[in-house]
Design a protein around this motif. Sequence first.
Motif, PDB file in Angstrom:
ATOM      1  N   MET A   1      36.846  19.793  40.371  1.00  0.00           N
ATOM      2  CA  MET A   1      37.472  20.750  41.248  1.00  0.00           C
ATOM      3  C   MET A   1      37.980  21.940  40.436  1.00  0.00           C
ATOM      4  N   THR A   2      37.714  23.136  40.927  1.00  0.00           N
ATOM      5  CA  THR A   2      38.133  24.347  40.245  1.00  0.00           C
ATOM      6  C   THR A   2      39.573  24.685  40.601  1.00  0.00           C
ATOM      7  N   THR A   3      40.363  24.953  39.579  1.00  0.00           N
ATOM      8  CA  THR A   3      41.745  25.359  39.770  1.00  0.00           C
ATOM      9  C   THR A   3      41.766  26.795  40.292  1.00  0.00           C
ATOM     10  N   LEU A   4      42.662  27.066  41.242  1.00  0.00           N
ATOM     11  CA  LEU A   4      42.753  28.391  41.840  1.00  0.00           C
ATOM     12  C   LEU A   4      43.143  29.439  40.807  1.00  0.00           C
ATOM     13  N   LEU A   5      42.358  30.492  40.736  1.00  0.00           N
ATOM     14  CA  LEU A   5      42.609  31.607  39.839  1.00  0.00           C
ATOM     15  C   LEU A   5      42.174  32.876  40.549  1.00  0.00           C
ATOM     16  N   THR A   6      43.068  33.852  40.608  1.00  0.00           N
ATOM     17  CA  THR A   6      42.752  35.132  41.230  1.00  0.00           C
ATOM     18  C   THR A   6      42.655  36.187  40.144  1.00  0.00           C
ATOM     19  N   LEU A   7      41.573  36.941  40.148  1.00  0.00           N
ATOM     20  CA  LEU A   7      41.330  38.001  39.169  1.00  0.00           C
ATOM     21  C   LEU A   7      41.192  39.316  39.920  1.00  0.00           C
ATOM     22  N   THR A   8      42.090  40.261  39.644  1.00  0.00           N
ATOM     23  CA  THR A   8      42.081  41.537  40.351  1.00  0.00           C
ATOM     24  C   THR A   8      41.931  42.679  39.352  1.00  0.00           C
ATOM     25  N   PRO A   9      40.764  43.323  39.330  1.00  0.00           N
ATOM     26  CA  PRO A   9      40.578  44.463  38.432  1.00  0.00           C
ATOM     27  C   PRO A   9      41.196  45.724  39.022  1.00  0.00           C
ATOM     28  N   SER A  10      41.673  46.595  38.135  1.00  0.00           N
ATOM     29  CA  SER A  10      42.230  47.879  38.557  1.00  0.00           C
ATOM     30  C   SER A  10      42.223  48.820  37.354  1.00  0.00           C
ATOM     31  N   ARG A  11      42.748  49.999  37.557  1.00  0.00           N
ATOM     32  CA  ARG A  11      42.917  50.975  36.469  1.00  0.00           C
ATOM     33  C   ARG A  11      44.382  51.343  36.380  1.00  0.00           C
ATOM     34  N   ARG A  12      44.884  51.419  35.168  1.00  0.00           N
ATOM     35  CA  ARG A  12      46.260  51.868  34.938  1.00  0.00           C
ATOM     36  C   ARG A  12      46.313  53.390  35.095  1.00  0.00           C
ATOM     37  N   PRO A  13      47.503  53.953  35.232  1.00  0.00           N
ATOM     38  CA  PRO A  13      47.606  55.416  35.357  1.00  0.00           C
ATOM     39  C   PRO A  13      46.965  56.179  34.197  1.00  0.00           C
ATOM     40  N   ASP A  14      46.920  55.551  33.010  1.00  0.00           N
ATOM     41  CA  ASP A  14      46.297  56.207  31.856  1.00  0.00           C
ATOM     42  C   ASP A  14      44.776  56.035  31.826  1.00  0.00           C
ATOM     43  N   GLY A  15      44.214  55.381  32.848  1.00  0.00           N
ATOM     44  CA  GLY A  15      42.770  55.210  32.942  1.00  0.00           C
ATOM     45  C   GLY A  15      42.228  53.943  32.315  1.00  0.00           C
ATOM     46  N   VAL A  16      43.046  53.208  31.597  1.00  0.00           N
ATOM     47  CA  VAL A  16      42.605  51.967  30.947  1.00  0.00           C
ATOM     48  C   VAL A  16      42.424  50.880  32.007  1.00  0.00           C
ATOM     49  N   ALA A  17      41.370  50.106  31.856  1.00  0.00           N
ATOM     50  CA  ALA A  17      41.098  49.002  32.779  1.00  0.00           C
ATOM     51  C   ALA A  17      42.173  47.935  32.646  1.00  0.00           C
ATOM     52  N   GLN A  18      42.524  47.341  33.785  1.00  0.00           N
ATOM     53  CA  GLN A  18      43.491  46.246  33.798  1.00  0.00           C
ATOM     54  C   GLN A  18      42.934  45.116  34.656  1.00  0.00           C
ATOM     55  N   LEU A  19      43.166  43.904  34.209  1.00  0.00           N
ATOM     56  CA  LEU A  19      42.786  42.720  34.974  1.00  0.00           C
ATOM     57  C   LEU A  19      44.050  41.907  35.194  1.00  0.00           C
ATOM     58  N   THR A  20      44.461  41.782  36.455  1.00  0.00           N
ATOM     59  CA  THR A  20      45.638  41.000  36.797  1.00  0.00           C
ATOM     60  C   THR A  20      45.176  39.586  37.140  1.00  0.00           C
ATOM     61  N   VAL A  21      45.758  38.626  36.442  1.00  0.00           N
ATOM     62  CA  VAL A  21      45.356  37.229  36.577  1.00  0.00           C
ATOM     63  C   VAL A  21      46.514  36.446  37.202  1.00  0.00           C
ATOM     64  N   VAL A  22      46.215  35.683  38.258  1.00  0.00           N
ATOM     65  CA  VAL A  22      47.232  34.904  38.955  1.00  0.00           C
ATOM     66  C   VAL A  22      46.744  33.468  39.080  1.00  0.00           C
ATOM     67  N   GLY A  23      47.598  32.525  38.706  1.00  0.00           N
ATOM     68  CA  GLY A  23      47.263  31.114  38.855  1.00  0.00           C
ATOM     69  C   GLY A  23      47.306  30.375  37.537  1.00  0.00           C
ATOM     70  N   GLU A  24      46.392  29.433  37.388  1.00  0.00           N
ATOM     71  CA  GLU A  24      46.301  28.622  36.180  1.00  0.00           C
ATOM     72  C   GLU A  24      44.936  28.833  35.543  1.00  0.00           C
ATOM     73  N   ILE A  25      44.940  29.022  34.224  1.00  0.00           N
ATOM     74  CA  ILE A  25      43.682  29.197  33.497  1.00  0.00           C
ATOM     75  C   ILE A  25      43.391  27.893  32.769  1.00  0.00           C
ATOM     76  N   ASP A  26      42.301  27.253  33.174  1.00  0.00           N
ATOM     77  CA  ASP A  26      41.896  26.014  32.521  1.00  0.00           C
ATOM     78  C   ASP A  26      40.368  25.953  32.461  1.00  0.00           C
ATOM     79  N   MET A  27      39.844  24.870  31.930  1.00  0.00           N
ATOM     80  CA  MET A  27      38.398  24.787  31.706  1.00  0.00           C
ATOM     81  C   MET A  27      37.583  24.869  32.994  1.00  0.00           C
ATOM     82  N   SER A  28      38.204  24.641  34.135  1.00  0.00           N
ATOM     83  CA  SER A  28      37.460  24.698  35.392  1.00  0.00           C
ATOM     84  C   SER A  28      37.172  26.117  35.858  1.00  0.00           C
TER      85      SER A  28
END
Length: 98
Positions: A1-28
């Motif tokens: 079973m895959t653990t819930l993980l939300t990945l939301t890409p965006s751009r910061r005001p300075d133009g640098v890419a940002q990835l907001t990660v929510v949940g648990e990061i594991d091998m699944s």
Amino acid sequence: MTTLLTLTPSRRPDGVAQLTVVGEIDMSNTDALATAIETTEGPLVLDLTAVEYLDSAGLSVLFRHTDRIEIIATSLLAPVLEISGLADLTTVHGLDTP
């Protein structure tokens, strides 16, 4: 079973890419994290402030990209980021303990 993980890409005001990660990061779910990082060009800020768990498989993904990532975390992740040595290889913000 895959653990819930939300990945939301965006751009910061300075133009640098940002990835907001929510949940648990594991091998699944590290394949999804790796794909999100690898498909983003240039420097990348990883916002891990809403990550509640990070295992060695997740650390392995982050280690592969230390040359281009910057991490925002909380003191909850401080021990794993510091003991693993990841905090010595890339910029990590927010590790100050209260």
